[in-house]
Design an enzyme around this catalytic site. Structure first.
Site, PDB file in Angstrom:
ATOM      1  N   HIS A  72      -4.171 -35.990  13.651  1.00  0.00           N
ATOM      2  CA  HIS A  72      -2.962 -36.727  14.015  1.00  0.00           C
ATOM      3  C   HIS A  72      -1.827 -35.777  14.386  1.00  0.00           C
ATOM      4  CE1 HIS A  72      -4.565 -40.661  12.772  1.00  0.00           C
ATOM      5  NE2 HIS A  72      -5.240 -39.944  11.880  1.00  0.00           N
ATOM      6  N   LYS A 130       8.637  -2.794  13.183  1.00  0.00           N
ATOM      7  CA  LYS A 130       9.270  -2.259  11.981  1.00  0.00           C
ATOM      8  C   LYS A 130      10.267  -1.159  12.326  1.00  0.00           C
ATOM      9  CE  LYS A 130       5.347  -3.016   8.819  1.00  0.00           C
ATOM     10  NZ  LYS A 130       4.347  -2.327   7.983  1.00  0.00           N
ATOM     11  N   GLU A 132      -4.201  -9.965  14.434  1.00  0.00           N
ATOM     12  CA  GLU A 132      -3.722  -8.605  14.189  1.00  0.00           C
ATOM     13  C   GLU A 132      -4.827  -7.591  14.450  1.00  0.00           C
ATOM     14  OE1 GLU A 132      -0.497  -7.539  11.150  1.00  0.00           O
ATOM     15  OE2 GLU A 132      -2.340  -6.921  10.141  1.00  0.00           O
ATOM     16  N   GLU A 160      10.448  -5.388   3.942  1.00  0.00           N
ATOM     17  CA  GLU A 160      10.659  -6.729   3.395  1.00  0.00           C
ATOM     18  C   GLU A 160      10.189  -6.816   1.943  1.00  0.00           C
ATOM     19  OE1 GLU A 160       9.215  -7.291   7.742  1.00  0.00           O
ATOM     20  OE2 GLU A 160       8.864  -5.930   6.065  1.00  0.00           O
ATOM     21  N   LYS A 164       0.825  -1.213   0.000  1.00  0.00           N
ATOM     22  CA  LYS A 164       0.000   0.000   0.000  1.00  0.00           C
ATOM     23  C   LYS A 164       0.856   1.258   0.000  1.00  0.00           C
ATOM     24  CE  LYS A 164      -3.530   0.186   2.821  1.00  0.00           C
ATOM     25  NZ  LYS A 164      -4.337   0.421   4.047  1.00  0.00           N
ATOM     26  N   GLY A 185      -4.614  -3.966   5.116  1.00  0.00           N
ATOM     27  CA  GLY A 185      -3.898  -5.050   4.440  1.00  0.00           C
ATOM     28  C   GLY A 185      -4.564  -6.401   4.601  1.00  0.00           C
ATOM     29  N   ARG A 186      -4.982  -6.728   5.823  1.00  0.00           N
ATOM     30  CA  ARG A 186      -5.572  -8.045   6.076  1.00  0.00           C
ATOM     31  C   ARG A 186      -6.995  -8.156   5.547  1.00  0.00           C
ATOM     32  NH1 ARG A 186      -4.545  -5.121  10.481  1.00  0.00           N
ATOM     33  NH2 ARG A 186      -6.188  -4.532  11.966  1.00  0.00           N
TER      34      ARG A 186
END
Length: 794
Positions: free
Chosen positions: A648, A773, A617, A471, A465, A530-531
């Protein structure tokens, strides 16, 4: 004779000396009185200021309820100009009165015969006394007994009444309600305004503010009028401005102090100690009522540790929190992300074009119109790439897509990609193309992503954005260098092989990177977190490049179907609302702080990771909307794995360890059914047998008697006994398609929002991520210095 002759003069001298002595004592007394009066006035002013402030920490039984407090008026009384604080009930009864020398009431007000001036346990304390000759007790009117039982006041407030002990109960109830005669009251007072006497003139309670905010607004400390504001506007005297902050905003009580919350707490104690799911599931009427459905999606929550009473109490809490109003505020574009002053409009990303003009975001943008302008440009671009109209730098067709992003820019699109990868329509439309995601800054992730790809046929999609995420931008520069290494440093390489999805405010950064901002730049907005961005260009560009825009459009339609259900359905049949309220019940009242997302579909293998980010978040917070530290647990730890792999892996803990609330997600039909020869049931039937069995096993458990009935004896009985009573809910859909994936996404997005609305936190910011950050940037600079400074020791 001499003595007798001098006696009058001596007597006069003694009288004069006595008179002077009396005046000296009077002067000392006056000074002492003035000193004490000044201290008392300061104390009263501080108490008056603190009175509404104290209420912000939650109502208590020893303070008057908010609506029973009226403004504190400062009057200058009598011929000596002595100031008196007067504090009245709604009925007008003073809590304490000025007294004449003879002990009678002043003309300012006539007291009832049973009145005793009060003194003692604090300003405005209804049970205190001032020279009281009888102890007093606090009782409540019968109509308010329920609120008193809850240990705190409701918005209307339990009305407390003082009755002197020793009076007959009925007599006391009658006596304390007697009205005090106030005729001629104002004529006996030399009233002055707060500005004239330099002390707080209007201490506004929350009750006052609620009324003033709907009329003329409140006047701030600087004299400017502001609407709403929601706090007491107190004008402090100069002497107190260095002691008490003047610009203090009143904070409302925590939601945990409300009677609705208290009732749920008591109900939870009963539920934990007196009920078991084994017994609740025997109630057929209860089980038949605990479901909700919409557009093929079916929710069964009968295996929750809840009853009809539980739901009624949760709906009461939702009403107290104005859940419906908050939902409406979100979808119409109010800036409910108050820490960043932004709207929250992921619902606008999937609204149909005919609704354009219905939603205006905080920045004045027609949200739906903007969304469809971008979607249309994405359709044109992706169709051109897939048709071969747009080609790479060397003229080859672009068949490989690498989406570079992290967090919501990666998890949501990857979840959808995994769903469509094995969906028949997705398989057919993606033939000849590939999609990979580069998220981790670890160079190993770069190596794995680029392995066996031809740069000349690869299109890089950078999703950020702000276009500054450390990163993502490092990986973006790495991929740009990878292209240059194979095709040279011509700027046209980047213009034909790199696409950007970013906000409009990042246009200059996108251009500086070398990207064509006319054809290869697709914007999204600050009002899309973002999410929550999988329905924006962040998901639309890579998914449409691989599968075609029509399939992505089906995904949007499924999400919109749930949006409409969420906005319009009554809470009793509203799937996201029910899931959110039961999430609050499990987390904040039953104490289950972990939740598992268990999709019985391999194509949803990335869905738990997306929900993990979406929920943790959003609701991993510790303060409410007023900045107050909350005293109730919020924000579950989410994890999950597709069944039957999870069975399992960690189901041992689900059955016999700590209690984990579980969401089971299943589908009536498989994307690809399989039934081999000599097998009685299909593979999907086997999967669904486990889907239906696990919730029952968690709920019912296995008693010691049932274990012994199987022939188990001795110490092994305890090891093979299951307590059960572990809550879960099951969500069943017809088939996993792009449409169903959109439905699932919207259900869980709205569930997260509902829980945040009830908890009164901001589910749409993520300052904890920002802190990490910032620290990483500081450490990065130190690493640069260590690598480049020759004076640094090795």
């Amino acid at each position: 004779r001499d003595v007798l002759r001098e006696a009058p003069a001596l007597q006069q001298s003694i009288c004069l000396e006595q008179t002077m002595e009396r005046r000296r004592h009077d002067a000392i007394g006056v000074g002492t009185y003035m000193h004490k009066a000044a201290i008392c006035n300061v104390a009263l002013m501080i108490a008056a200021w603190l009175c509404p402030l104290a209420q912000s920490f939650g109502p208590t039984t020893h303070m008057l309820p908010p609506e029973s407090l009226e403004r504190i008026r400062i009057h200058q009384m009598g011929d000596k100009g002595r100031q008196r604080q007067r504090h009245r009930y709604n009925s007008g009864t003073p809590l304490f009165m000025a007294k004449k020398k003879n002990g009678a009431a002043s003309k300012a007000g006539q007291l009832s015969k049973t009145h005793r001036a009060r003194k003692g346990r604090g300003f405005g304390h209804p049970g205190g006394s001032m020279r009281s000759q009888r102890p007093q007790v606090v009782v409540a009117r019968p109509s308010d007994q329920q609120a008193i039982d809850e240990g705190m006041s409701s918005p209307s407030g339990p009305r407390m009444h003082v009755i002197e002990e020793g009076l007959h109960h009925d007599e006391g109830l009658t006596t304390h309600r007697q009205q005090h005669h106030r005729d001629g009251h104002q004529s006996q007072l030399h009233h002055k305004t707060a500005s004239q006497i330099g002390i707080p003139g209007t201490i506004q309670t929350q009750h006052d503010l609620e009324h003033s905010s709907t009329t003329n607004g409140a006047e701030g400390l600087d004299g400017n009028k502001g609407g709403g504001g929601g706090g007491p506007q107190v004008r402090l005297p100069p002497i107190l401005k260095n002691i008490i902050p003047g610009d203090r905003k009143q904070r409302l009580p925590l939601i945990s102090s409300t009677p609705e919350w208290k009732r749920l707490q008591r109900h939870a104690e009963y539920t934990k100690s007196e009920t078991h799911l084994r017994d609740l599931l025997k109630d057929a009427k209860r089980c038949d009522s605990m479901f909700a459905s919409h557009d093929g999606a079916y929710l069964d929550y009968s295996r929750q540790r809840a009853t009809k009473e539980t739901l009624d109490l949760l709906f009461d809490l939702a009403e107290r929190c104005d859940l419906r109003g908050k939902i409406d505020a979100m979808v119409r574009g109010d800036p409910i992300n108050f820490t960043e002053k932004r709207s929250v409009l992921h619902t606008a990303l999937r609204a149909p074009p005919e609704e354009a003009g219905a939603i205006i975001a905080h920045d004045g943008v027609d949200a739906i119109k903007e969304v469809h302008e971008v979607l249309e440009s994405i359709r044109e671009f992706t169709d051109a790439v897939r048709s071969g109209e747009l080609r790479g730098y060397t003229g080859k067709r672009l068949r490989n897509i690498v989406s570079v992003g992290i967090g919501g820019s990666y998890l949501g699109p990857e979840f959808l990609h995994e769903v469509l990868k094995t969906e028949p329509d997705g398989i057919n439309s993606s033939l000849g193309y590939s999609l990979r995601f580069l998220a981790n800054v670890d160079p190993v992730d770069v190596e794995r992503t680029c392995a066996d790809l031809d740069p000349e046929e690869t299109l890089i999609v950078i999703v950020s954005k702000t276009f500054t995420t450390a990163e993502t931008m490092l990986n973006a520069r790495t991929m740009r260098q990878w292209l240059w290494d194979f095709m040279g440093n011509d700027k046209e390489v980047v213009r034909k092989h790199v696409v950007a999805c970013a906000s409009v405010s990042s246009t200059a950064l996108v251009r500086d990177f070398g990207i064509d901002t006319e054809k290869y730049f697709f914007r999204f907005w600050d009002w899309v977190g973002g999410r929550y961005s999988v329905c924006s260009a962040a998901g639309a560009v890579p998914i449409s490049l691989l599968y075609g825009f029509d399939i992505f459009e089906n995904f949007l339609e499924g999400a919109h179907s749930i949006d409409e259900h969420f906005i319009n359905a009554p809470f009793e049949k509203n799937i996201p609302v029910l899931m959110g309220l039961l999430g609050v019940w499990n987390m904040s009242f039953l104490g289950y702080n972990t939740r598992a997302t268990l999709p019985y579909a391999e194509a949803l293998l990335k869905f738990p990771a997306h929900i993990q980010q979406l929920d943790m978040e959003s609701n991993g917070k510790s303060v409410n909307k007023d900045g107050q530290v909350i005293d109730y647990p919020v924000g579950e730890v989410d994890f999950g794995e597709p069944g039957t792999n999870g069975q399992h892996s960690f189901y041992q803990l689900l059955h016999m360890g700590q209690t984990v609330a579980a969401d089971f997600i299943g589908f009536i039909d498989s994307q690809h059914d399989l039934c081999i020869d000599q097998e009685q049931i299909s593979s999907h039937d086997e999967l669904m047998a486990n889907f239906f069995a696990q919730p029952d096993a968690l709920a019912n458990g296995k008693t010691a008697d049932e274990v012994r009935a199987e022939g188990i004896t001795g110490d092994l009985v305890a090891h093979r006994t299951f307590d059960g009573n572990r809550p879960s809910m099951s969500l069943l859909l017809p088939r996993l398609t792009a449409y169903a994936a959109g439905q699932l996404l919207a259900i869980y997005e709205h569930r997260t929002a509902v829980q945040g609305f009830i908890w009164e936190i901001n589910s749409f910011d993520q300052w904890g991520v920002e802190l990490g950050k910032k620290l990483a940037i500081d450490i990065r600079q130190k690493l640069i210095t260590a690598r480049t400074d020759p004076n640094q020791a090795p």
